[in-house]
Every structure is written in structure tokens, then in C-alpha cells.
Enzyme design. Sequence first.
Site, PDB file in Angstrom:
ATOM      1  N   LYS A 186       0.417  -1.174   0.310  1.00  9.00           N
ATOM      2  CA  LYS A 186      -0.024   0.082  -0.478  1.00  9.00           C
ATOM      3  C   LYS A 186       0.958   1.217   0.200  1.00  9.00           C
ATOM      4  CE  LYS A 186      -3.578  -2.310  -0.400  1.00  9.00           C
ATOM      5  NZ  LYS A 186      -4.402  -3.007   0.593  1.00  9.00           N
TER       6      LYS A 186
HETATM    7  C1  LIG Z   1      -5.421  -4.304   0.099  1.00 11.50           C
HETATM    8  C2  LIG Z   1      -7.357  -3.776   0.767  1.00 11.50           C
HETATM    9  C3  LIG Z   1      -7.967  -4.083   1.862  1.00 11.50           C
HETATM   10  C4  LIG Z   1      -6.906  -4.847   3.173  1.00 11.50           C
HETATM   11  O1  LIG Z   1      -6.575  -4.580   3.303  1.00 11.50           O
HETATM   12  P1  LIG Z   1      -5.332  -5.491   4.647  1.00 11.50           P
HETATM   13  O2  LIG Z   1      -4.736  -4.713   5.546  1.00 11.50           O
HETATM   14  O3  LIG Z   1      -4.648  -6.072   3.896  1.00 11.50           O
HETATM   15  O4  LIG Z   1      -6.707  -5.869   5.520  1.00 11.50           O
HETATM   16  C5  LIG Z   1      -9.292  -3.716   1.894  1.00 11.50           C
HETATM   17  N1  LIG Z   1      -9.557  -3.091   0.952  1.00 11.50           N
HETATM   18  C6  LIG Z   1      -9.223  -2.942  -0.303  1.00 11.50           C
HETATM   19  C7  LIG Z   1     -10.095  -2.272  -0.759  1.00 11.50           C
HETATM   20  C8  LIG Z   1      -7.571  -3.501  -0.359  1.00 11.50           C
HETATM   21  O5  LIG Z   1      -6.732  -3.066  -0.993  1.00 11.50           O
END
Ligand SMILES: *Cc1c(COP(=O)(O)O)cnc(C)c1O
Length: 389
Positions: A186
Site C-alpha cells: 500500500k
Molecule cells: C488491501 C485492501 C484491503 C485489506 O487491507 P488489509 O490491511 O490487508 O486488511 C481492503 N480493501 C481494499 C480495497 C484493499 O486493497
Amino acid sequence: MRSRTEFLPYALPSIDEQEEQAVLEVLRSGWLTTGQRTRQFEQEFAAYTGAPYAVAANSCTAAMHLVLAAWGIGAGDEVITTPLTFCATIEAIEYVGATPVLVDIDPQTANIDPARIESAITARTRVILPVHYGGLPCEMDAIMDIATRYNLKVLEDAAHASGAAYKGRKIGTIGHATAFSFYANKNMTTGEGGMITTPDAELADQCRILSLHGISRDAWKRYTAAGSWYYEVQALGFKYNMPDVLAAIGICQLRKLDAMNARRQHIAAQYHQAFREMGFLTPFPPELPDDRTHVWHLYTVLLNLDALRIGRDQFIEELKARNIGVSVHYIPIHYHPHYRAYGWRKGDFPHTEAYYERTLSLPLYPAMSDQDVADVIEAVHDVGTRFKR
Ligand SMILES: *Cc1c(COP(=O)(O)O)cnc(C)c1O
């Protein structure tokens, strides 16, 4: 053409000596789990977004689950969201026993289409859960207006949107609650991690309690000199707390976030300029709404399949053969076997389905060099010209 000899990964984090040093300090401090560093990270994240409260969690999935649980959403309740998302968004709804209701995207932004939300509202609807797809904020004024008129809560899935803004307001300050992700790929990362922001003190308190076994506030203090051995379990909680080891990484990443997003924006602008000239694909979004700050978690293009002799899947294979990592976001929720039970059918969400057929995601991250960016552009150009119809 000069072909890359080394594979360019689809995504890479930007970690340096600052994070290494911060983690070492925590490791040597004797306090590894939730403590001072996590509180500091929460305070700095709240200050950065301008949100009154921030509560750390060990993932965005957990953060969304905590908010829905704290609101008392459960069996019989409906939560409106998008089919163009990662399964985590839907899972959070399922964890509390509520029913996900999908609303198709606006093909201009790939975000949930506010114009379609109202017709999906029933007497059971409790929450709207928009996803800021790729880092481009949803049309929040329209969504908040619907929520106000129907007395619904808004929980934003901002997994892609750390640092993004809508009409000058940072994402994290608009809905009743916002959930961020610090997963490894991210815009900012703690390896695994998440954050809730909210203007609601009571919700923040409740999420904090639920994130650590439902144990009364600031349970972590009980091992410090000021603490006491006594605690009370007030509700069925979860094990969703963020450890200090990871919060230390988050504090460093947050300080770099604006610079990292600026580099993403710079690369996206280069891509957009190069790809606009190539007739076999369209850079996405075709028009950038000028009232929001896009932080480019994803850089996607839409193939003009009429202009090509190959489909999306083979286009990806050709890019991989040229040493470029590629991904697809997302396989529509209703295509997955697990969701067959909901009775959704192919054809139910035509804009999402058309988007999925044509989309691919190219590498875009701050650690990419200018040469990496040029290599991606050249590889895309090479595949497109080679397989032009
Ligand atoms: C990565 C992601 C999540 C989940 O995030 P985590 O921190 O891995 O639980 C939720 N929604 C979207 C759109 C994502 O890309």
C-alpha cells in the site's frame, strides 16, 4: 528495442535506515506489543489527516470489522458497497453477519456510482461502504447526502487512499469512520497494519476496546509502573491490536507519505502522457476530477480490445515476457465461488464486468527509477504495436 534483463516487480515498499533504526529501538526497549509507539502513531496519523480520533489495528480488514461490530451491525442488516474491490471489504460485512449489497461502478472513475445507491436502499440498509478505488476519492458529497437523508452510517474503505483528499479535505475526515491499510504494497506500510479514523469519541473508544479482547480501556498500561493487574472484559472482543514494532515503521512511513505520493503522481503523469498517444489502450481514469487528490495506489489502463489481436490475459503474458510485473484489480466480487450463495449473476454489474475484461495494473511505486518507468512504457508500446489489429 532494449529489453529489460531484470524482472521489474509489480510493487515494492520504500524502506530505509529510518525504519530499520526505529524497529531496532523498539526491539531493544523490551516493549514489543501495543504501547507508546502505537499511541504515538495514532496521534500522528490523526494529526496528519485532521481526524479527531485514530485507532490502530493489525489490518484494514480488522479495522472495518471493528467499526461494523462497534456500530452493532449484524444479522438482518444490509451494507451497500462495490463489486470492484478486494474480498476484504465484503468479508468485514460477512464477519458481523450482515448482508453485502453490491452497487455498480461509475465507468468514469471505477468508484461506486452514487446515482445507483438510492435504488439499492431498503428498510434494512444501515451502512454505505465506499471504496476509494486506486486512490481516487469517491464522490463523497453525494454519498454523505444520501446517508444523511436515509439515516445511514458511512464507513470508507481507504485501503488505497492514505494521503488522498476530496475538495480539500483529507480522506479520513469525511465519513463517520474511515479504515486505512498498511499492507506491504500500500502507499504507506507497516508490513501488515490498519487504522481507523473517526470524529466520534465513543466509536473510537469502543473500537479500541474491541481491538484487544474487549478489555477495558488502556489495558496495555497494566504492565507498566503506573498500571494495575486488574482488568475487565466488557464485550466479546478480537485480537486486532497493532504491535509497537510495526507502529514504529508506520511513524517513519507517515513522515514520508506526502513525498512518496508525490513520486507516484509524477510517474502517473508520465504514464498518462505516454499512453494517451497509443491507440490500443486508454489510461484510467480518462478524465481526472479536479476537485480531488488522487494518490495513485494503482495505475490501471483499459485495453481497446477492438484495436488488438490479443485479449487482456495474453497482453499481461507478453508484458511478463518483457520482464514487467503486472496485476489485475479486481476480479469482480460476484465472480468468486464463495459469493455464488448470494445469487448474483454475470450481467448484474455490467460496468464492473466491462472494466474487468479490459483492465490491467502496471507497476507504480516511489522506488521505481526513471529508467524503470521508461522500460514499462516501452514494453507496453512494443506489445501494443506488435499485436495491433
Ligand atoms: C488491501 C485492501 C484491503 C485489506 O487491507 P488489509 O490491511 O490487508 O486488511 C481492503 N480493501 C481494499 C480495497 C484493499 O486493497
